[in-house]
Design a protein around this motif. Sequence first.
Motif, mmCIF file in Angstrom:
data_model
loop_
_atom_site.group_PDB
_atom_site.id
_atom_site.type_symbol
_atom_site.label_atom_id
_atom_site.label_comp_id
_atom_site.label_asym_id
_atom_site.label_seq_id
_atom_site.Cartn_x
_atom_site.Cartn_y
_atom_site.Cartn_z
ATOM 1 N N VAL A 104 46.857 28.672 33.197
ATOM 2 C CA VAL A 104 45.189 28.858 33.431
ATOM 3 C C VAL A 104 44.901 28.479 34.863
ATOM 4 C CG1 VAL A 104 42.986 27.803 32.953
ATOM 5 C CG2 VAL A 104 44.786 27.752 31.191
ATOM 6 N N ALA A 130 46.296 31.199 37.052
ATOM 7 C CA ALA A 130 45.200 32.415 37.132
ATOM 8 C C ALA A 130 44.104 32.073 37.907
ATOM 9 C CB ALA A 130 44.792 32.626 35.498
ATOM 10 N N PHE A 131 43.719 30.701 37.852
ATOM 11 C CA PHE A 131 42.453 30.209 38.627
ATOM 12 C C PHE A 131 42.764 30.377 40.206
ATOM 13 C CE2 PHE A 131 40.920 26.858 41.150
ATOM 14 C CZ PHE A 131 39.518 27.172 41.213
ATOM 15 N N ASN A 172 39.720 39.266 37.996
ATOM 16 C CA ASN A 172 40.424 38.052 37.730
ATOM 17 C C ASN A 172 39.638 36.967 37.002
ATOM 18 O OD1 ASN A 172 41.814 39.446 40.233
ATOM 19 N ND2 ASN A 172 43.082 37.701 39.675
ATOM 20 N N TYR A 173 38.334 37.301 36.832
ATOM 21 C CA TYR A 173 37.569 36.449 35.929
ATOM 22 C C TYR A 173 38.004 36.642 34.413
ATOM 23 C CZ TYR A 173 34.240 34.918 39.740
ATOM 24 O OH TYR A 173 33.674 34.312 40.586
ATOM 25 N N ILE A 199 35.256 26.773 39.471
ATOM 26 C CA ILE A 199 34.706 28.087 39.119
ATOM 27 C C ILE A 199 33.301 28.331 39.352
ATOM 28 C CG2 ILE A 199 34.456 30.173 37.602
ATOM 29 C CD1 ILE A 199 37.146 29.133 36.209
ATOM 30 N N LEU A 255 42.693 33.907 41.215
ATOM 31 C CA LEU A 255 41.209 34.168 41.306
ATOM 32 C C LEU A 255 40.734 33.672 42.763
ATOM 33 C CD1 LEU A 255 38.383 35.404 40.318
ATOM 34 C CD2 LEU A 255 38.205 32.707 39.279
ATOM 35 N N VAL A 289 41.417 34.994 34.138
ATOM 36 C CA VAL A 289 41.234 33.479 33.895
ATOM 37 C C VAL A 289 40.663 33.247 32.485
ATOM 38 C CG1 VAL A 289 39.981 31.262 34.731
ATOM 39 C CG2 VAL A 289 40.814 32.976 36.180
#
Lengths: 577, 577
Positions: free
Chosen positions: B536, B539-540, B321-322, B379, B543, B325
């Motif tokens: 974004v 996706a974050f 997942n990193y 993050i 994560l 992102v």
Amino acid sequence: MAIRQGSLREKLLSVKGYPEPGLSVVESNDEDLQRCCCSRRVICDKIASFVKSLIDVFGKAVRMGRSDPRKIVFAAKMGLSLVLISLLIFLKMPLKELSSHYVWAILTVVVVFEFSIGATLSKGFNRGLGTFSAGGLALATAELSVLAGEWEEVLIVISIFIIGFLATYAKLYPTMKPYEYGFRVFLLTYCYIMVSGYRTREFIHTAVTRFLLIALGAGVCLVINICIYPIWAGEDLHNLVVKNFRNVATSLEGCINRYLSCIEYERVPSKILIYQAADDPVYSGYRSAVESTSQEDALMGFAIWEPPHGPYKSFKYPWKNYVKVSGALRHCAFMVMALHGCILSEIQAPEDRRQVFRRELQRVGIEGAKVLRELANKIKRMEKLGPVDILSEVHEAAEELQSKVDRKSYLLVNAESWEIGTRAKVQGEPQESLKLDDEENEVLEYKSRSEAVLDLRSVMHTNWEFHSSNIGMNSRRIPDIPPEMKKQISWPARISFDADAMPHLEKSKTYESASALSLATFSSLLIEFVARLQNVVDAFEELGEKANFKEPIDQSAMEAALLPIGWWTRLRRLLKF
Amino acid sequence: MAIRQGSLREKLLSVKGYPEPGLSVVESNDEDLQRCCCSRRVICDKIASFVKSLIDVFGKAVRMGRSDPRKIVFAAKMGLSLVLISLLIFLKMPLKELSSHYVWAILTVVVVFEFSIGATLSKGFNRGLGTFSAGGLALATAELSVLAGEWEEVLIVISIFIIGFLATYAKLYPTMKPYEYGFRVFLLTYCYIMVSGYRTREFIHTAVTRFLLIALGAGVCLVINICIYPIWAGEDLHNLVVKNFRNVATSLEGCINRYLSCIEYERVPSKILIYQAADDPVYSGYRSAVESTSQEDALMGFAIWEPPHGPYKSFKYPWKNYVKVSGALRHCAFMVMALHGCILSEIQAPEDRRQVFRRELQRVGIEGAKVLRELANKIKRMEKLGPVDILSEVHEAAEELQSKVDRKSYLLVNAESWEIGTRAKVQGEPQESLKLDDEENEVLEYKSRSEAVLDLRSVMHTNWEFHSSNIGMNSRRIPDIPPEMKKQISWPARISFDADAMPHLEKSKTYESASALSLATFSSLLIEFVARLQNVVDAFEELGEKANFKEPIDQSAMEAALLPIGWWTRLRRLLKF
């Protein structure tokens, strides 16, 4: 590939969780029999699935071989060199007294034998240099350590630490990366000679033996790799550049066709949103060109080691310029990427307005792709450009598009919401206009006076028609949505459902105007793409000059030969329609 | 790095061409003396330059160590493991009878010891698996070959060829790439055991010894690498993603500031045109984010091998997942790239018009960069998003920009050249309008009627003023042009000097209109950038969910603590102005 590694690891971890057969022996006989049948069936199933997966693997192997037969040849060459080196050891030839160190020869073959000749030479050089320099240094240190008397061991251990530290630190320096392998060999050789020499007191013998056997292994590798069906990294680089050109051309055409036929993404594949490889041909075309940077650099790094061969006749062949041409192409491909972004975007220009520019957009697309394909062919055939300007057609097409946009730019904006128009009716927002500079204000005054007479209702009406036709068009969108697709960016949704002061109607208008401007964006990105082509042509010409490409075959002579057929075809076409 | 390899090779080749000292001994005594002085001076110079380059290298090494002290630690760890393994061999411990095969232990340390723990584990696994499976297979083949009697040698050679072929062919399959090293070890082990076993008749002894010594080497590696100052690939990946976010934010701000302050490239650095690394901060910001794909993949491939550690507490930590992102960020970075393209382009919007949108463009830029930086911090601190919508501000800013563009879109087009305006005067080109569909025609009719009353002279006048001010603005461009800069794309030059039917004035107008549209392009690309931010954030959030990020610290409490200072500062500011 990294993902695969992960999945394998997960598989390995999950093996532990398997139910173990034969745990329930304490159960009754009847159940035992059933279980026996069961387990037999399970075994049969397992064998069947094993055979199936074996056939599957075989199928994959055959497909890989068909798509690139060089891989089969390479594997066979590797097998052959291993056989040869084994035979030399079996027959205890040619250096009988060295054969106890044969492992170095095998190791060299396994490590140095690479797919392309450039890579083999580069690794061989690294290995040779590492061995040679470490050998020299080790012998010198050994001489010193003998002088040290009883401190010999301490000296050896300290020297190993220092050499290990320095070599490892040096190889981390960015520009040293291509020599990484050389540093490893250096370390290995140094430690081996020191330790082995200390045990056997035969420092020189160890060093020389090792060097000779490595030379033997490297010799076998080189002879077999170069003499039997050589695979050149330079050729791969050449083909990669040609392929990139063709891919970008395909992407460009695809982008424009999709834009004009209004094939939108109902949902954008989530792989595109996180820039991973996806099946979409338009996307994968430019992506492969953008992503090939590291591959090109690696191939160039190998190609410069290769001796002149085939069509690459000179020493110091300008491989760098192939990478440069590809870089210039990449600069163009980013514009194709931005064009694709216009298709991915949720804010889309109405279909009817796109159709107004259809002919011009299509022409630029076709001419642009033609230039890229022509350049690809020129690079493939290693030909210079002819006397005709390859860009004249595409530049003309772009100029035509620009002047069309110029003439019809009222279609790209939403005149009804112009401040100057509304000001005539609503006497609000004086602050806003005060902030503008004087010159601006003058225009506004002029405009507002004239605009007051301008009847804009018809435009508004038509705009709404456009908009609704755009919505009706949704039925044309790609119908089936695979499950791996993701929800689209929620931009206009935000606009519509956000609860702030702006009334709903105004927002719709904003959306409308944005959608019309998107057509302007598409055209100006396309024009920027054309402008960047000059750069590609320049890079190509530099390559042609440095690599001594041949002069093109006279086109007019060829055309003259083809002319009768050309006319005949044209005539037939005319008769058909 | 590949280029460096080339330059070294060139250096090596050019060494041959050096003039050799001491070739002219047959000359007169006087000259001899002079020559002696000369050669002494040459030697002195050489020593001086050698010392200088040594100091230079030392300086570089110190700088590298300062920028990343982990490199020093790693090198020291490598030295330490080599010392340890050498000591074990010196002391003939712990497996006395195995010590004649010590080379395998040294080899394992040199090869398996990698920078990060993930990489070490992955290589160690590859080595172990390769050795183990090849050992088993070799023993089985050896048993078979003994049964074959006098055909033994033939059988061994054939088996080496088949195994060599299969293993090499399999490692070429794309998904097998992470196991490339494993295949090499497999081949080496198989050949070694077969050849060595045939010579000494100690197949099992050879296989077991080799395996034990490799295990010893790998054990030393792992203990030292994990126990002393561990370096984790996962942490590197985490930091890389954070760095990418910050770089893109810097690039975005730089783009917008340059656009608004009209800092144009007099000549575009040729490195940008062929997409190579360049010093330009705006360019290098997004480029590093775009180019980090392969680095991220490699780090992820290693990170999944690492056991839970530090803040990454779970097994199966979502490293993937990193990368996701970062991929979503890359999708945004492509829009920043397109924005930069607007600055690189030769067709530029006039400064005065840009200033009209200054406030809105700047606000979107600042808010966009703020979102990216905020995400980077989240993050970095491994915090979830708070209840406040992180995108609300930037969406509002984008809407404001859009509505401003909407209200002022007359500044983005060149009304004077509208077909409908000229048609009222010139009664030409009836073909063109006939081609349009009926609905379109209706609009044109309406427009042409209304437009006939519209006085456009003032707009034209002001346009020319804009244009000339744009030309006058050139003095603001970056003044000094380094020699590695290249001539800019010759797009408008073509337009101006091409000798075809269009009169010069019309072309200038086309250029003008194109330049105005470029502002529209810039704004709509910026809006598209904002739209992509949603992706974004999604996706974050995925994560954050999967990696169990902690809930954010209550912001309001923190703000309350900071409030007095905030008020004080505000008050002071108020008093100042």
